[in-house]
Structures are given as structure tokens and as C-alpha cells.
Design a protein around this motif. Structure first.
Motif, PDB file in Angstrom:
ATOM      1  N   PHE B   4       0.864  -1.175   0.000  1.00  0.00           N
ATOM      2  CA  PHE B   4       0.000   0.000   0.000  1.00  0.00           C
ATOM      3  C   PHE B   4       0.904   1.230   0.000  1.00  0.00           C
ATOM      4  O   PHE B   4       1.989   1.204   0.600  1.00  0.00           O
ATOM      5  CB  PHE B   4      -0.880   0.039   1.258  1.00  0.00           C
ATOM      6  N   VAL B   5       0.462   2.286  -0.659  1.00  0.00           N
ATOM      7  CA  VAL B   5       1.209   3.538  -0.571  1.00  0.00           C
ATOM      8  C   VAL B   5       0.211   4.657  -0.247  1.00  0.00           C
ATOM      9  O   VAL B   5      -0.808   4.808  -0.920  1.00  0.00           O
ATOM     10  CB  VAL B   5       2.038   3.805  -1.854  1.00  0.00           C
ATOM     11  N   CYS B   6       0.478   5.356   0.855  1.00  0.00           N
ATOM     12  CA  CYS B   6      -0.439   6.399   1.319  1.00  0.00           C
ATOM     13  C   CYS B   6       0.082   7.763   0.889  1.00  0.00           C
ATOM     14  O   CYS B   6       1.234   8.111   1.175  1.00  0.00           O
ATOM     15  CB  CYS B   6      -0.556   6.367   2.842  1.00  0.00           C
ATOM     16  N   THR B  59      -1.520  -0.723  -3.908  1.00  0.00           N
ATOM     17  CA  THR B  59      -2.786  -0.007  -3.771  1.00  0.00           C
ATOM     18  C   THR B  59      -2.510   1.377  -3.190  1.00  0.00           C
ATOM     19  O   THR B  59      -1.839   1.500  -2.160  1.00  0.00           O
ATOM     20  CB  THR B  59      -3.743  -0.755  -2.814  1.00  0.00           C
ATOM     21  N   VAL B  60      -3.005   2.391  -3.866  1.00  0.00           N
ATOM     22  CA  VAL B  60      -2.879   3.758  -3.372  1.00  0.00           C
ATOM     23  C   VAL B  60      -4.000   4.018  -2.372  1.00  0.00           C
ATOM     24  O   VAL B  60      -5.150   3.645  -2.621  1.00  0.00           O
ATOM     25  CB  VAL B  60      -2.995   4.775  -4.529  1.00  0.00           C
ATOM     26  N   VAL B  61      -3.654   4.645  -1.243  1.00  0.00           N
ATOM     27  CA  VAL B  61      -4.675   5.071  -0.287  1.00  0.00           C
ATOM     28  C   VAL B  61      -4.486   6.564  -0.046  1.00  0.00           C
ATOM     29  O   VAL B  61      -3.367   7.026   0.180  1.00  0.00           O
ATOM     30  CB  VAL B  61      -4.559   4.320   1.062  1.00  0.00           C
ATOM     31  N   SER B  62      -5.579   7.316  -0.131  1.00  0.00           N
ATOM     32  CA  SER B  62      -5.476   8.748   0.109  1.00  0.00           C
ATOM     33  C   SER B  62      -6.761   9.249   0.733  1.00  0.00           C
ATOM     34  O   SER B  62      -7.832   8.706   0.488  1.00  0.00           O
ATOM     35  CB  SER B  62      -5.213   9.485  -1.214  1.00  0.00           C
ATOM     36  N   ILE B  63      -6.622  10.274   1.577  1.00  0.00           N
ATOM     37  CA  ILE B  63      -7.802  10.952   2.116  1.00  0.00           C
ATOM     38  C   ILE B  63      -7.867  12.296   1.412  1.00  0.00           C
ATOM     39  O   ILE B  63      -6.885  13.050   1.459  1.00  0.00           O
ATOM     40  CB  ILE B  63      -7.674  11.184   3.639  1.00  0.00           C
ATOM     41  N   GLY B  64      -8.965  12.576   0.753  1.00  0.00           N
ATOM     42  CA  GLY B  64      -9.004  13.858   0.065  1.00  0.00           C
ATOM     43  C   GLY B  64     -10.244  14.037  -0.775  1.00  0.00           C
ATOM     44  O   GLY B  64     -11.068  13.123  -0.899  1.00  0.00           O
TER      45      GLY B  64
END
Lengths: 324, 262
Positions: B4-6, B59-64
Motif C-alpha cells: 500500500f502507498v499512502c 494499492t494507493v490510499v489517500s484521504i481527500g
């Protein structure tokens, strides 16, 4: 109320500056909070370092065990976790350093305690602890208040205060290590010293330093021309070395070199504290930056608010003319 | 390697003046261009390099907000495989401990070897989220990593300390690594990748979708309160050289030469 527990930081047998700097902040805060300061040292063969920390007048607790010969975030977290249970400190204070950032946030989650990272000042009034910290590379300040908690975790930015003068000797007390066995899931392997380059910028009399404002590699030629005209060496901010424009051994700042030239010309460098920490020893500082609010101007002697590429060609021409 | 990459979508304020909104707790970012946080960009590249060397899946994880989809698509154009974007205003963004909890909810329950993220966000600069995330996930971590070597069941991480000294540590997998800038040379997305990225899955989820009680990551749950933002006074004793660019250059040249500085 519990005490303020200051975690003194050391590496390769020597205390880090932040350890002394915290002794300038913690006693004042303890006075306001109506408590005492306790210093904590975790390591192996700590007698000399313990004596040095005790010279600031507070009690020094020492966890002295071969298991702590080298820093290990997981081990530090275990020690702090156990000591928080035992001592119930009002505040745990560490540096916002490569050590501090590597375990304090995990400790905060584990113990469900509030954390303010990289405070530049602290204030306690009417029962509330507040910290000032910076955002956007120092362009904005924030006041952050802790909600009431048993223990507040706070990390302190390096270099925000001068170390205090030594006071009366405090007591040194050894405490049993809460960690009985070594860990298997994280291990220290070795230190690798920073690379050495062709030019040692810590010895340079004149430095022309570039930052993000350089924009691209090909713009370096005009900077080289300027450097040649005034017999300067070229250095860079982290942004310039990360981008590959400037070799890493010429990076000025906390993660690079500390320089002390007679003249430092900062071009297109905003002046985040990490950079300023590495060049505040310069005698005369010239800063050129498009942003009038750039923090670099706070340490400059001569300032030009403008596009560096509009200024530099004429600067070279005029310098050549005046110097014949 | 399952990774995962945040990543975080941040305003570029490097050469611009920042103004605080009348609410006193947010900045006016309307004039700024937004992009991937610098250190996160290196984390994306590192995840793709590991994937290319060891095979795997990122898997990309982002809050936005929705507008950050362009950043997420770019990461997928560079080689990340799918993405989850958490869109929820109820997360207390000023507290990295709350942010870490929300990110963890998007990762928990799935198998992984590595989670990578930038070591610092260029906007609020806590350097805390990644290490807090590791604790939330109950896995090993190393912060400020300048080199990654994936071994059998382990990872060797070179941490960047003050003065450029490196601390080499070995961690059992799974682990979270917070990536320092300069670890690699982030690639430009190839045209073909940009086309492919449009077809990759980008799931948009709320806290409710993740099964997170919004109260557990909101301002009430956060144990710190952002009271005020303000512009620090630039206490400069500098002599500001005035005039057109060329005039300024001439004046500076005279000062340097007459002052015996060059």
C-alpha cells in the motif's frame, strides 16, 4: 501532578544538542505547571552522560543496559510505555529528531495519549497546555491546545532555544530496565557515515546556494558563472539535492552540512528551518527570493525580492565591471 | 509483494505568500496549485520500483476531495494498480493520530508486506502519520528511509539521521516505511500508463463504508485542538534592496564589492 519527563537524546557516545535545549524549556514549564523536571537517559554505559545531564539541576533517571547500546525505536517505545505507567508524568518531552519521530507517534497511539509534534514553544495557563508549531515550512504558525489528559506528549524542534547554563548538580538514579529480552523483529545493523565529496563546503569562504527556485538543471550554468566570478563554491538546499541539481555532499541543513562562510548567497531558497539551521553560522547572508514572506529573509543581511533569473545576469556583469 | 502507498494532496506554497482565512484555523488555498506531497511522490516511485524488482501489487490510499483523483490517477499511471480514496469531512485532519486511524481502516483486514508513505507532509509537517499508522496496524516500522532493500521475509531500511549519517535497521515484514525525499528519481508517467490508469479501479469510500465510527476519528476524539493559525511576523533586520530587477542587481554588486565581501 506528575513531573515533566525529558528524554535526553544521545548518539555514538555523545549527547545531542536537543538534550540541552530541552533543559532550557522544561524547567520553565515545570514552574508554571507546579511540578519538577526529571531527565531520562536510555542507553548503555551512561555514567558520563548522566553526569552531564545532572549538571542542569534536575534528577536524572538512567536505564543502563547493553540492550540499549544502539537506538531502537521499538525498545524505546517499550521503555517509555512502562515508565509512563510507573511515573505517570504530566508531560513527556523529546526532540523532533530522527529518534523522536521514529517512536513517539507509535507511543501516542499505544497509550492513547495526545501528541503535538515539533513545538517551537510551550505555554501552560489556566490548566491548559498549549504549544506553538509551524506549518507550510514556517510560513504559518499554529497554536494547538491539549485537551486534559494524564500525560501530554510533545516533541521539540531542534535549535529553537539556546542551551541554559549548568546549575546545581541533580541526583542520578538507576532504574531497572523494563525490557528483559532483546527484540527479534527490529534490529540495528550499522551506521553508515555521510559521503565525502570533492569540495568540503564547511570550509568554504563564499557559498552560492540554490533551492527549489532554480526550477531546472540547465539553469545551473548562470549560477556557475556567478560562482566563478566571485570564487564561490556552490551548495544547495534539500530541494536542490533531491532534484539531483547539486551533489548530496553539498546539501546545507540539518540532514546535510552546517556551514560558516563569510558570505552566503541564498537564491530561490525559502529558508525552512531545516535549511537555516545549517547556515546561520554564515557571517553575511544575501537572500534572493520571489516571495516577500520567505522565512530566509529573517536571517538575511541583504534581501532582494525578485526573480533570481532577472537579477543574476546583471549581478554578474556589474561584479565583473567593479572588480575589473 | 503486496503493498500500500499512502499519499496526500497538498498545496504548493513554496514560492507564494500564505494567507489565513477569516475562520482563523484554515489557510486560503484558492490561489495555489495542488499536487502530490513531495515525500509521497518518492514513496510512490519506491513502491513501483519494488514491484518491478519483486513483482507485486500496489494499492494507493489517500484521504481527500474529488479533485485529488488527478493525483491518484497519476500514481496509477506510474504503475500503482488500484486506489482507495477516503472522502469524508468528519476526519480531524489537523491531528495525524486521527488521520492514521482512518488510513488504517482502509488497510486493515487485507494482507500486505509493505506500506509506504512520505516521511513528512509539506503542509503541516508533523512527521507522525506513518509511524502512528504502523502502530494502528500492529506492524513494524522505520521512518525517514533513504534506501530500501527487500530481503527474504525482511526489509533492510537505511534511515537518514542528522548530518547525513545513515542508521541501517532490519525489520521483519510486514512493515510500514516512511520515505524520505531523494531516495530515488520519481519517473514521469508514460503516455501509455496514463491511458491505462483511466481503466484502473479507484474506489471512493466514506468512513461508514470502512466501518469506522466517525466519532472515533473526528474533532471530538482528537485530544488536541487547533486553536489558531497566524502568519508569524517576519522579524527581518535585512536591508531590502529596492528598484527594478537590474537596479537591484547593480546595487547588490556595489554593496558586495565595496564591503569587501567578494
Amino acid at each position: 501532578m506528575g513531573n515533566i519527563l525529558v528524554l535526553a537524546e544521545h548518539r555514538q557516545g555523545a549527547l545531542r544538542d536537543i538534550s540541552y535545549e530541552m533543559m532550557a524549556l522544561a524547567p520553565k514549564l515545570a514552574e508554571d505547571m507546579g511540578c519538577e523536571v526529571t531527565v531520562l537517559l536510555v542507553g548503555s554505559k551512561m555514567d558520563d552522560l548522566a553526569k552531564k545531564m545532572a549538571a542542569y539541576g534536575s534528577k536524572v533517571l538512567v536505564v543502563d543496559d547493553p540492550l540499549f547500546e544502539n537506538f531502537n525505536a521499538e525498545k524505546y517505545q517499550k521503555v517509555l510505555s512502562a515508565l509512563i505507567d510507573d511515573l505517570k508524568p504530566a508531560v513527556v518531552m523529546t526532540g523532533q529528531t530522527a529518534q523522536g519521530v521514529d517512536f513517539i507517534p507509535a507511543l501516542a497511539v499505544e497509550k492513547n495519549l495526545p501528541l503535538v509534534a515539533e513545538a517551537i514553544s510551550l505555554e501552560y495557563a489556566n490548566g491548559t497546555l498549549k504549544a506553538t508549531r509551524q506549518l507550510y515550512s514556517g510560513k504559518v504558525n499554529a497554536t494547538v491546545a491539549f485537551k486534559p489528559a494524564d500525560t501530554y506528549l510533545v516533541t521539540i524542534r531542534e535549535g529553537v532555544v539556546e542551551p541554559p547554563d549548568a546549575a546545581a548538580d541533580g541526583a542520578v538514579e538507576k532504574v531497572d530496565s523494563p525490557l528483559k529480552d532483546d527484540l527479534t523483529y527490529r534490529s540495528f545493523v550499522e551506521y553508515i557515515e555521510a559521503e565525502v565529496g570533492d569540495v568540503d563546503i564547511t570550509q568554504s569562504d563564499t557559498l552560492v546556494a540554490v533551492g527549489r527556485g532554480l526550477k531546472e538543471d540547465k539553469n545551473l550554468s548562470i549560477i556557475e558563472e556567478l560562482a566563478q566570478a566571485i570564487r564561490a563554491d556552490i551548495a544547495g538546499s534539500r530541494a536542490a539535492t533531491d532534484a539531483g541539481w547539486i551533489p548530496h555532499d553539498r546539501q546545507v541543513g540539518t540532514s546535510g552540512k552546517s556551514v560558516k562562510p563569510k558570505l552566503y548567497i541564498a537564491m530561490g531558497i525559502s529558508g525552512a528551518f531545516q535549511h537555516v539551521a545549517g547556515m546561520k553560522g554564515a557571517k553575511t547572508v544575501v537572500a534572493i527570493n520571489k516571495d516577500p514572506e520567505a522565512p530566509i529573509f529573517t536571517v538575511a543581511d541583504y534581501a532582494i525580492v525578485d526573480d533570481m533569473f532577472k537579477v543574476v545576469p546583471k549581478l554578474i556583469e556589474k561584479l565583473k565591471e567593479l572588480k575589473g | 509483494m503486496k503493498m500500500f502507498v499512502c499519499i496526500k494532496y497538498v498545496p504548493d506554497t513554496s514560492e507564494a505568500e500564505v494567507k489565513v482565512n477569516p475562520d482563523g484555523v484554515t489557510v486560503d488555498s484558492s490561489r495555489f496549485s495542488f499536487d502530490i506531497n513531495d515525500a509521497d511522490n518518492y514513496a510512490v516511485e519506491e513502491s513501483v520500483l519494488i514491484k518491478e524488482a519483486k513483482e507485486g501489487d500496489v494499492t494507493v490510499v489517500s484521504i481527500g476531495p474529488k479533485k485529488s483523483d488527478v493525483m491518484i490517477r497519476m500514481a496509477m499511471a506510474k504503475g500503482c494498480d488500484q486506489a482507495v480514496r477516503i472522502e469524508d469531512d468528519r476526519i480531524a485532519g489537523h491531528d495525524p493520530l486521527m488521520v492514521a486511524k482512518a488510513l488504517a481502516a482502509a488497510i486493515k483486514g487485507q494482507e500486505f508486506d509493505l506500506v509506504l508513505t512520505g516521511c513528512m507532509a509539506s503542509d503541516d509537517g508533523h512527521m507522525s502519520t506513518g509511524v502512528a499508522l504502523a502502530e494502528e496496524l500492529g506492524v513494524n516500522h522505520a521512518s525517514m528511509v533513504k534506501k530500501v532493500e527487500v530481503l527474504d521475509g525482511k526489509v533492510r531500511a537505511h534511515r537518514e539521521l542528522e548530518g547525513g549519517l545513515l542508521e541501517v535497521v532490519e525489520l521483519e515484514l510486514p512493515a510500514v516505511l516512511t520515505i524520505q525525499t531523494g531516495i530515488n528519481e520519481p519517473r514521469y508517467a508514460p503516455i501509455r500508463g496514463i491511458r491505462q490508469a483511466q481503466k484502473k479501479e479507484l474506489k471512493v469510500v466514506s468512513l461508514d463504508d470502512l466501518g469506522v465510527d466517525p466519532a472515533s476519528v473526528g474533532s471530538d476524539a482528537s485530544m488536541v485542538v487547533l486553536e489558531e493559525l497566524y502568519i508569524p511576523e517576519v522579524e527581518s533586520s535585512a536591508e531590502f534592496i529596492e528598484g527594478e530587477a537590474e537596479e537591484k542587481a547593480e546595487k547588490l554588486a556595489s554593496i558586495l564589492v565595496k564591503g569587501g565581501l567578494v
